[in-house]
Motif scaffolding. Structure first.
Motif, PDB file in Angstrom:
ATOM      1  N   SER A   1       0.828  -1.205   0.000  1.00 41.33           N
ATOM      2  CA  SER A   1       0.000   0.000   0.000  1.00 41.33           C
ATOM      3  C   SER A   1       0.859   1.250   0.000  1.00 41.33           C
ATOM      4  O   SER A   1       0.506   2.264  -0.607  1.00 41.33           O
ATOM      5  N   GLY A   2       1.986   1.178   0.698  1.00 48.73           N
ATOM      6  CA  GLY A   2       2.875   2.338   0.760  1.00 48.73           C
ATOM      7  C   GLY A   2       3.403   2.728  -0.604  1.00 48.73           C
ATOM      8  O   GLY A   2       3.406   3.903  -0.974  1.00 48.73           O
ATOM      9  N   PHE A   3       3.851   1.743  -1.370  1.00 52.18           N
ATOM     10  CA  PHE A   3       4.376   2.022  -2.712  1.00 52.18           C
ATOM     11  C   PHE A   3       3.277   2.549  -3.616  1.00 52.18           C
ATOM     12  O   PHE A   3       3.481   3.490  -4.389  1.00 52.18           O
ATOM     13  N   MET A   4       2.086   1.944  -3.509  1.00 50.73           N
ATOM     14  CA  MET A   4       0.950   2.391  -4.317  1.00 50.73           C
ATOM     15  C   MET A   4       0.612   3.851  -4.012  1.00 50.73           C
ATOM     16  O   MET A   4       0.423   4.669  -4.919  1.00 50.73           O
ATOM     17  N   HIS A   5       0.563   4.191  -2.701  1.00 48.43           N
ATOM     18  CA  HIS A   5       0.187   5.553  -2.316  1.00 48.43           C
ATOM     19  C   HIS A   5       1.279   6.550  -2.671  1.00 48.43           C
ATOM     20  O   HIS A   5       0.985   7.704  -3.003  1.00 48.43           O
ATOM     21  N   LEU A   6       2.531   6.117  -2.613  1.00 49.27           N
ATOM     22  CA  LEU A   6       3.637   7.003  -2.999  1.00 49.27           C
ATOM     23  C   LEU A   6       3.480   7.429  -4.454  1.00 49.27           C
ATOM     24  O   LEU A   6       3.671   8.601  -4.801  1.00 49.27           O
ATOM     25  N   ILE A   7       3.116   6.476  -5.310  1.00 52.83           N
ATOM     26  CA  ILE A   7       2.889   6.792  -6.726  1.00 52.83           C
ATOM     27  C   ILE A   7       1.720   7.757  -6.875  1.00 52.83           C
ATOM     28  O   ILE A   7       1.811   8.765  -7.591  1.00 52.83           O
TER      29      ILE A   7
ATOM     30  N   VAL B   1      -4.210   3.040  -9.235  1.00 51.52           N
ATOM     31  CA  VAL B   1      -5.648   2.994  -8.955  1.00 51.52           C
ATOM     32  C   VAL B   1      -6.189   1.587  -9.199  1.00 51.52           C
ATOM     33  O   VAL B   1      -6.971   1.053  -8.393  1.00 51.52           O
ATOM     34  N   VAL B   2      -5.765   0.982 -10.273  1.00 52.74           N
ATOM     35  CA  VAL B   2      -6.205  -0.383 -10.583  1.00 52.74           C
ATOM     36  C   VAL B   2      -5.748  -1.340  -9.488  1.00 52.74           C
ATOM     37  O   VAL B   2      -6.507  -2.211  -9.045  1.00 52.74           O
ATOM     38  N   TYR B   3      -4.500  -1.160  -9.010  1.00 53.29           N
ATOM     39  CA  TYR B   3      -3.984  -2.032  -7.951  1.00 53.29           C
ATOM     40  C   TYR B   3      -4.751  -1.808  -6.644  1.00 53.29           C
ATOM     41  O   TYR B   3      -5.058  -2.762  -5.918  1.00 53.29           O
TER      42      TYR B   3
ATOM     43  N   ARG C   1      -8.758  -3.914  -2.626  1.00 51.63           N
ATOM     44  CA  ARG C   1     -10.016  -3.800  -1.887  1.00 51.63           C
ATOM     45  C   ARG C   1     -11.034  -4.852  -2.330  1.00 51.63           C
ATOM     46  O   ARG C   1     -11.683  -5.481  -1.492  1.00 51.63           O
ATOM     47  N   TYR C   2     -11.182  -5.030  -3.626  1.00 51.38           N
ATOM     48  CA  TYR C   2     -12.273  -5.871  -4.120  1.00 51.38           C
ATOM     49  C   TYR C   2     -11.826  -7.246  -4.623  1.00 51.38           C
ATOM     50  O   TYR C   2     -12.645  -8.158  -4.718  1.00 51.38           O
ATOM     51  N   GLY C   3     -10.532  -7.385  -4.950  1.00 52.80           N
ATOM     52  CA  GLY C   3     -10.031  -8.674  -5.404  1.00 52.80           C
ATOM     53  C   GLY C   3      -9.367  -9.431  -4.276  1.00 52.80           C
ATOM     54  O   GLY C   3      -9.788 -10.521  -3.889  1.00 52.80           O
ATOM     55  N   GLU C   4      -8.335  -8.824  -3.723  1.00 51.95           N
ATOM     56  CA  GLU C   4      -7.632  -9.430  -2.588  1.00 51.95           C
ATOM     57  C   GLU C   4      -8.483  -9.396  -1.322  1.00 51.95           C
ATOM     58  O   GLU C   4      -8.288 -10.177  -0.411  1.00 51.95           O
ATOM     59  N   LYS C   5      -9.437  -8.444  -1.284  1.00 51.57           N
ATOM     60  CA  LYS C   5     -10.337  -8.256  -0.130  1.00 51.57           C
ATOM     61  C   LYS C   5      -9.543  -8.072   1.166  1.00 51.57           C
ATOM     62  O   LYS C   5      -9.741  -8.774   2.164  1.00 51.57           O
ATOM     63  N   LEU C   6      -8.623  -7.108   1.132  1.00 51.79           N
ATOM     64  CA  LEU C   6      -7.820  -6.775   2.304  1.00 51.79           C
ATOM     65  C   LEU C   6      -8.744  -6.473   3.474  1.00 51.79           C
ATOM     66  O   LEU C   6      -9.628  -5.627   3.377  1.00 51.79           O
ATOM     67  N   LYS C   7      -8.543  -7.193   4.569  1.00 53.73           N
ATOM     68  CA  LYS C   7      -9.488  -7.169   5.686  1.00 53.73           C
ATOM     69  C   LYS C   7      -9.754  -5.762   6.197  1.00 53.73           C
ATOM     70  O   LYS C   7     -10.901  -5.384   6.466  1.00 53.73           O
TER      71      LYS C   7
ATOM     72  N   VAL D   1     -14.328   6.702  -5.759  1.00 55.36           N
ATOM     73  CA  VAL D   1     -12.955   7.207  -5.845  1.00 55.36           C
ATOM     74  C   VAL D   1     -12.205   6.479  -6.947  1.00 55.36           C
ATOM     75  O   VAL D   1     -11.528   7.110  -7.781  1.00 55.36           O
ATOM     76  N   TYR D   2     -12.311   5.148  -6.980  1.00 49.95           N
ATOM     77  CA  TYR D   2     -11.611   4.378  -8.007  1.00 49.95           C
ATOM     78  C   TYR D   2     -12.125   4.725  -9.404  1.00 49.95           C
ATOM     79  O   TYR D   2     -11.346   4.871 -10.349  1.00 49.95           O
ATOM     80  N   ILE D   3     -13.441   4.846  -9.522  1.00 50.97           N
ATOM     81  CA  ILE D   3     -14.027   5.172 -10.830  1.00 50.97           C
ATOM     82  C   ILE D   3     -13.596   6.569 -11.276  1.00 50.97           C
ATOM     83  O   ILE D   3     -13.211   6.777 -12.430  1.00 50.97           O
ATOM     84  N   ALA D   4     -13.643   7.522 -10.340  1.00 46.65           N
ATOM     85  CA  ALA D   4     -13.292   8.906 -10.682  1.00 46.65           C
ATOM     86  C   ALA D   4     -11.831   9.020 -11.092  1.00 46.65           C
ATOM     87  O   ALA D   4     -11.501   9.666 -12.105  1.00 46.65           O
ATOM     88  N   LEU D   5     -10.927   8.392 -10.323  1.00 46.68           N
ATOM     89  CA  LEU D   5      -9.508   8.493 -10.643  1.00 46.68           C
ATOM     90  C   LEU D   5      -9.165   7.737 -11.916  1.00 46.68           C
ATOM     91  O   LEU D   5      -8.300   8.178 -12.695  1.00 46.68           O
TER      92      LEU D   5
END
Length: 690
Positions: free
Chosen positions: A67-73, A123-125, A130-136, A149-153
């Motif tokens: 998540s950190g790498f994703m958010h950094l991007i 955004v795809v990741y 959230r919806y594929g891996e279903k992170l708790k 948010v995902y759709i908008a971005l």
């Protein structure tokens, strides 16, 4: 004419979007202003450093590396794309417009293309997590806002590339795959549609992008995305100094009619910023020992419920009292005095709303907290949950006199006998009679001493913890350390009373202890209790304590380094080491206990899955040692199970509370015959040749 209408339509959309955005942000600012003024220490350099590390460096986010790498991007590509947005807007009115960068524009184009593509991939990741891996930790709520948010971005980023791709067709330019690889690929794919169709599609996707930009801008202040606006301020204005240090109540202030927080506006303005800074990432709740064992408390849910309550109450106040201050903070260090502030707060007090305690936050949530600070340590936006919970407890205890019966009994025992069990205070010194091979003088029995050994109630009265005190005394005897104890003059440190909400009792005990320390000229204090260590070191100085404070592991490590003690006898133990919250997250002491254990021949240190800063609480903190758990699984059982998974021969700790909880855990799991529970001090003593 068409160009003119396009321009008018753009002005209308832009004007409405900016006005609505500004109005929404201003409303949140005025809601925050309902809180009490904050006494803010400047410490500008430290605050800037915190922003650089935790906002621009994204340090906390990398506790979850994916998540950190994703958010950094997402964080950095967002800023890059905003520069390109200006150029893209102008392209809608000036055909083929480019920033006047000359030859350098191709590199600007390359940067924009890759930034846009990387944001889309991030955004795809995020969607997949959230919806594929279903992170708790992300499955707590399904209200559609996260999906928006995902759709908008996704729409925002893909529309940039589509707009640029069809612009190349509109201008009849050859696709430049070297400096516009993604929009160039789109232009190449649709190269046969002609310039007229290219022009139509260019304006369609240009408008899709503009509408998305301004729609998302209006969405941000009304959602969890508000953290994009408030997080940086929250990090900058967070409390500086020792983590977890609680605010002092001035009981001599006759203007104070209620103690603690009973209404949302009783929080300080800096505390209220937390509510809008929350990113709803679930990291706090994911690590919370109460939440993880089936209690009603969820740190994230606590913040969100208070945020929604503040927004609802703020909206009601604004409708009744439209004259609101335009400054974010009321502290004189930051802004001028506001004549409208008291009016706003008075109006807030008269608005009929659900009760903060009872309707918004339940008492079960308030008392479930172990004050372990795992939530705060995980929070990427520097939210402070524990001090809010303590403020709510203060209101229940000091203003309403409403608390669990176990808390009432605890306070009464402390007041009468200065120990949690209500045992005769004159028996406090008896622990030293348990062994004839140790010498433990009181301050009255010795002329000179270097360290005051503050034994604490656990070491003085609890049969199991007395052995820790005895082992530590033996180590100091062997090392030749000159120390003394207060004996029957010792009082409770008051830490637990403070974190259970009884600030008045804490301050009384604090003043009595400091008076004792001063009377005997105490300059150094050592204690076996992390809770006492923390409050002596970080909270007592505010009340006048001037002394060096040591945890017993710090002193033992110092003695080993100096050669005053030498662990030489083999201790064949595989030790699952448990980090105490008040030594670990409160004081960042992780390596010293481990180095002590590793210095003992034969000892094998086993690390639990949750260790060091991520270590799970034993369940005793925040007064829970003295209260029954009536919901879910017992916290100490969960932590004990984590230790037992390593198949240790011993569970090691550095805290009497932790040792008690882990001992109870091994008994409950019927493992006490094969797995011992020992304090580090006891393990060290076994290795000494005495």
């Amino acid at each position: 004419m068409l160009a003119f209408l396009n321009f008018i339509a753009f002005l209308a959309v832009t004007g409405y979007g900016i006005y609505t955005f500004a109005n929404l942000v201003y409303s949140r600012v005025t809601f925050i202003k309902l809180g009490k003024k904050s006494d803010l220490r400047k410490d500008t350099q430290q605050r800037i450093t915190e922003v650089l590390i935790n906002v621009f460096g994204q340090r906390k986010l990398f506790k979850d590396k994916k998540s950190g790498f994703m958010h950094l991007i997402l964080f950095y590509t967002f800023f890059i794309i905003q520069v390109g947005l200006i150029e893209l807007i102008i392209k809608g009115f000036i055909k083929g417009y480019e920033f006047p960068f000359g030859e350098g524009h191709k590199y600007f184009s390359l940067l924009q293309e890759w930034a846009t593509f990387l944001m889309l991939m991030a955004v795809v990741y995020g969607f997949y997590r959230r919806y594929g891996e279903k992170l708790k930790r992300l499955q707590w709520k399904r209200d559609g806002k996260a999906a928006f948010v995902y759709i908008a971005l996704s729409t925002l980023t893909s529309s940039i590339l589509l707009t640029l791709g069809f612009e190349a067709i509109m201008l009849d330019h050859e696709p430049n795959l070297a400096y516009a690889p993604f929009s160039g690929a789109i232009a190449l794919l649709f190269s046969g549609i002609g310039t007229t169709a290219g022009t139509i599609l260019f304006y369609i996707f240009w408008w899709v992008h503009m509408v998305t930009v301004f729609s998302f801008m209006v969405f941000v202040p009304q959602s969890k995305q508000a953290h994009e606006l408030f997080a940086m301020f929250n990090v900058f204005f967070k409390k500086v100094g020792p983590v977890g240090k609680l605010r002092k109540i001035d009981f001599e202030d006759e203007e104070i009619e209620e103690y603690g927080v009973g209404k949302i506006e009783d929080f300080t303005q800096l505390q209220l910023i937390d509510l809008y800074a929350c990113a709803e990432c679930g990291r706090c709740t994911n690590m919370c020992p109460a939440s993880g064992t089936g209690k009603t408390l969820s740190p994230m849910d606590l913040i969100i419920k208070m945020r929604d309550h503040l927004t609802e109450k703020g909206a009601a106040v604004t409708s009744r009292n439209p004259w609101m201050p335009s400054y974010v903070f009321g502290s004189s260090a930051l802004s001028p005095t506001l004549t409208a502030e008291s009016s706003a707060q008075e109006t807030a007090a008269t608005v009929e709303m659900p009760n903060l305690i009872g309707d918004v936050i339940t008492e079960e949530e308030i008392w479930a907290c172990t004050t372990c600070r795992n939530c705060e340590d995980q929070c990427p936006v520097a939210n402070e949950h524990v001090d809010k919970i303590i403020d709510l407890r203060r209101y229940l205890v000091l203003t309403e006199g409403n608390m669990p019966h176990e808390a009432t009994r605890y306070f009464q025992n402390i007041e009468r006998q200065s120990n949690p069990w209500g045992m005769n205070r004159k028996e406090r010194i008896k622990w030293r009679e348990g062994r004839e091979d140790i010498v433990v003088p009181t301050v009255d029995e010795i002329e000179d001493f270097e360290y005051l050994f503050f034994v604490g109630s656990m070491g003085s009265f609890d049969n199991r913890s007395q052995k820790i005190a005895q082992s530590f005394a033996k180590i100091m005897n062997v090392a030749g350390v000159k120390f003394a104890i207060l004996g029957n003059e010792e009082r409770s440190s008051g830490d637990t009373a403070r974190r259970m909400g009884n600030e008045f009792l804490f301050q009384q005990l604090c003043q009595e202890n400091i008076a004792n320390f001063q009377a005997y000229g105490v300059k150094k204090i050592v204690t076996i209790c992390p809770h006492t260590y923390n409050t002596f070191k970080h909270e007592y100085p505010e009340f006048g304590l001037e002394a060096e404070v040591y945890h017993h592991t710090e002193l033992i490590f110092k003695l080993i380094q100096e050669g005053s003690i030498k662990p030489t006898k083999e201790v064949q133990e595989a030790i699952a080491y448990h980090d105490s919250c008040y030594i670990g997250r409160y004081n960042d002491i992780y390596d010293i206990p481990r180095q002590i254990l590793k210095s003992i021949p034969g000892v094998q240190v086993l690390e639990m899955e949750r260790n060091k800063a991520d270590a799970m609480c034993c369940g005793a903190g925040g007064g829970n040692m003295w209260m029954e758990e009536t919901e879910g699984k017992r916290v100490n059982i969960e932590r004990t199970e984590q230790a037992l998974r390593l198949n240790p021969t011993t569970i090691g700790s550095n805290c009497p509370y932790c040792l008690t909880m882990m001992s109870d855990g091994t008994k409950a799991k019927e493992a006490e015959e094969r797995v011992k529970t020992m304090d580090i001090t006891e393990i060290v003593e076994k290795s000494l040749v005495c």
